[in-house]
Scaffold this motif. Structure first.
Motif, PDB file in Angstrom:
ATOM      1  N   GLU A   1       0.831  -1.210   0.000  1.00 17.91           N
ATOM      2  CA  GLU A   1       0.000   0.000   0.000  1.00 17.91           C
ATOM      3  C   GLU A   1       0.864   1.258   0.000  1.00 17.91           C
ATOM      4  O   GLU A   1       0.593   2.209  -0.732  1.00 17.91           O
ATOM      5  CB  GLU A   1      -0.934   0.011   1.218  1.00 17.91           C
ATOM      6  CG  GLU A   1      -1.895   1.189   1.195  1.00 17.91           C
ATOM      7  CD  GLU A   1      -2.977   1.096   2.252  1.00 17.91           C
ATOM      8  OE1 GLU A   1      -3.432   2.159   2.706  1.00 17.91           O
ATOM      9  OE2 GLU A   1      -3.374  -0.040   2.617  1.00 17.91           O
TER      10      GLU A   1
ATOM     11  N   LYS B   1      -9.324   0.668  -3.163  1.00 22.08           N
ATOM     12  CA  LYS B   1     -10.597   0.957  -2.465  1.00 22.08           C
ATOM     13  C   LYS B   1     -10.326   1.514  -1.068  1.00 22.08           C
ATOM     14  O   LYS B   1     -10.987   2.450  -0.619  1.00 22.08           O
ATOM     15  CB  LYS B   1     -11.457  -0.299  -2.381  1.00 22.08           C
ATOM     16  CG  LYS B   1     -12.104  -0.677  -3.680  1.00 22.08           C
ATOM     17  CD  LYS B   1     -12.913  -1.959  -3.544  1.00 22.08           C
ATOM     18  CE  LYS B   1     -13.417  -2.383  -4.918  1.00 22.08           C
ATOM     19  NZ  LYS B   1     -13.998  -3.720  -4.896  1.00 22.08           N
ATOM     20  N   ARG B   2      -9.374   0.926  -0.373  1.00 26.66           N
ATOM     21  CA  ARG B   2      -9.037   1.387   0.972  1.00 26.66           C
ATOM     22  C   ARG B   2      -8.534   2.834   0.942  1.00 26.66           C
ATOM     23  O   ARG B   2      -8.917   3.653   1.778  1.00 26.66           O
ATOM     24  CB  ARG B   2      -7.964   0.451   1.572  1.00 26.66           C
ATOM     25  CG  ARG B   2      -7.919   0.429   3.063  1.00 26.66           C
ATOM     26  CD  ARG B   2      -7.147  -0.725   3.677  1.00 26.66           C
ATOM     27  NE  ARG B   2      -5.922  -1.130   3.018  1.00 26.66           N
ATOM     28  CZ  ARG B   2      -5.758  -2.324   2.432  1.00 26.66           C
ATOM     29  NH1 ARG B   2      -6.731  -3.216   2.420  1.00 26.66           N
ATOM     30  NH2 ARG B   2      -4.604  -2.635   1.861  1.00 26.66           N
TER      31      ARG B   2
ATOM     32  N   SER C   1     -11.490   5.169   0.270  1.00 26.51           N
ATOM     33  CA  SER C   1     -12.348   5.339   1.450  1.00 26.51           C
ATOM     34  C   SER C   1     -11.669   6.205   2.510  1.00 26.51           C
ATOM     35  O   SER C   1     -12.348   6.963   3.213  1.00 26.51           O
ATOM     36  CB  SER C   1     -12.745   3.977   2.026  1.00 26.51           C
ATOM     37  OG  SER C   1     -11.643   3.329   2.595  1.00 26.51           O
ATOM     38  N   LYS C   2     -10.347   6.131   2.617  1.00 29.99           N
ATOM     39  CA  LYS C   2      -9.636   6.986   3.584  1.00 29.99           C
ATOM     40  C   LYS C   2      -9.701   8.451   3.172  1.00 29.99           C
ATOM     41  O   LYS C   2      -9.803   9.332   4.025  1.00 29.99           O
ATOM     42  CB  LYS C   2      -8.172   6.558   3.698  1.00 29.99           C
ATOM     43  CG  LYS C   2      -7.944   5.298   4.491  1.00 29.99           C
ATOM     44  CD  LYS C   2      -6.471   4.954   4.517  1.00 29.99           C
ATOM     45  CE  LYS C   2      -6.191   3.644   5.203  1.00 29.99           C
ATOM     46  NZ  LYS C   2      -4.771   3.263   5.157  1.00 29.99           N
TER      47      LYS C   2
ATOM     48  N   ARG D   1      -8.197  -3.970  -3.773  1.00 26.21           N
ATOM     49  CA  ARG D   1      -8.544  -3.702  -2.369  1.00 26.21           C
ATOM     50  C   ARG D   1      -7.748  -2.512  -1.826  1.00 26.21           C
ATOM     51  O   ARG D   1      -8.284  -1.671  -1.094  1.00 26.21           O
ATOM     52  CB  ARG D   1      -8.291  -4.951  -1.510  1.00 26.21           C
ATOM     53  CG  ARG D   1      -9.331  -6.034  -1.707  1.00 26.21           C
ATOM     54  CD  ARG D   1      -9.244  -7.125  -0.649  1.00 26.21           C
ATOM     55  NE  ARG D   1      -7.991  -7.867  -0.691  1.00 26.21           N
ATOM     56  CZ  ARG D   1      -7.761  -8.924  -1.459  1.00 26.21           C
ATOM     57  NH1 ARG D   1      -8.706  -9.371  -2.273  1.00 26.21           N
ATOM     58  NH2 ARG D   1      -6.602  -9.551  -1.416  1.00 26.21           N
TER      59      ARG D   1
END
Length: 194
Positions: free
Chosen positions: A148, A186-187, A190-191, A183
């Motif tokens: 990430e 998306k994370r 959303s953050k 994923r």
């Protein structure tokens, strides 16, 4: 289009008209269609490229998948440097990932230019130093960052990569599956929304 190559060189040293004319005469421009392989594992590299427009990826094949090591864009040199300099079989592949235009420097012409115009030896060293820096950054990111954080770093430092590269190739570059990359994206979204 060859002017882009001159602009790159002239960031480091001025070129004479004689040098420019020699380059124009002996370094052709080639169009490479999207997805075309420029070099396969096991082939000896007899040329290297300066990307005028488009992009190229360097990747390895394992028994089950491809692993992308790096992406090259406009105003970058790309080659299998070990194969080119030592004239040994390449350990990886080079592939155009967009319709791409490159200046093609053959093994013979590269050494002839170095022989005729000594300042190109300095330029060759600069080119190799830049490539070494890239490789050190890649190694450092895999040692010090998780997937990430590597993705976030790409967003910050090389946004064109995110826009121009297929997700599955980007995932292999980051060392994750396409599903994991999805994923991660998306994370991150959303953050930023919350």
């Amino acid at each position: 289009m060859i002017e882009a190559l001159f602009t790159f060189f002239e960031k480091y040293t001025a070129l004479t008209e004689e040098e420019k004319n020699y380059v124009k005469e002996h370094i052709p421009i080639r169009q490479i269609e999207k997805d075309k392989i420029l070099l396969s594992e096991g082939e000896v590299s007899n040329e290297f490229y300066f990307i005028l427009k488009g992009s190229v990826r360097l990747f390895y094949k394992t028994d089950i998948e491809e692993k992308t090591a790096y992406f090259y864009f406009e105003n970058m040199f790309v080659s299998s440097y070990e194969s080119f300099t030592k004239q040994t079989p390449s350990k990886h592949y080079l592939q155009a990932i967009e319709n791409t235009y490159v200046a093609v420097i053959s093994h013979e012409i590269a050494y002839k230019i170095l022989e005729l115009f000594p300042k190109f030896e300095f330029l060759a060293r600069v080119m190799m130093e830049e490539e070494l820096i890239v490789y050190q950054e890649i190694i450092a990111s895999f040692i010090t960052l998780n997937a990430e954080k590597r993705y976030l770093k790409l967003l910050k430092t090389n946004h064109q990569l995110i826009q121009r590269i297929p997700q599955y190739q980007l995932a292999t570059f980051l060392g994750v599956t396409p599903e994991t990359l999805s994923r991660i994206r998306k994370r991150i979204v959303s953050k930023t929304i919350s």
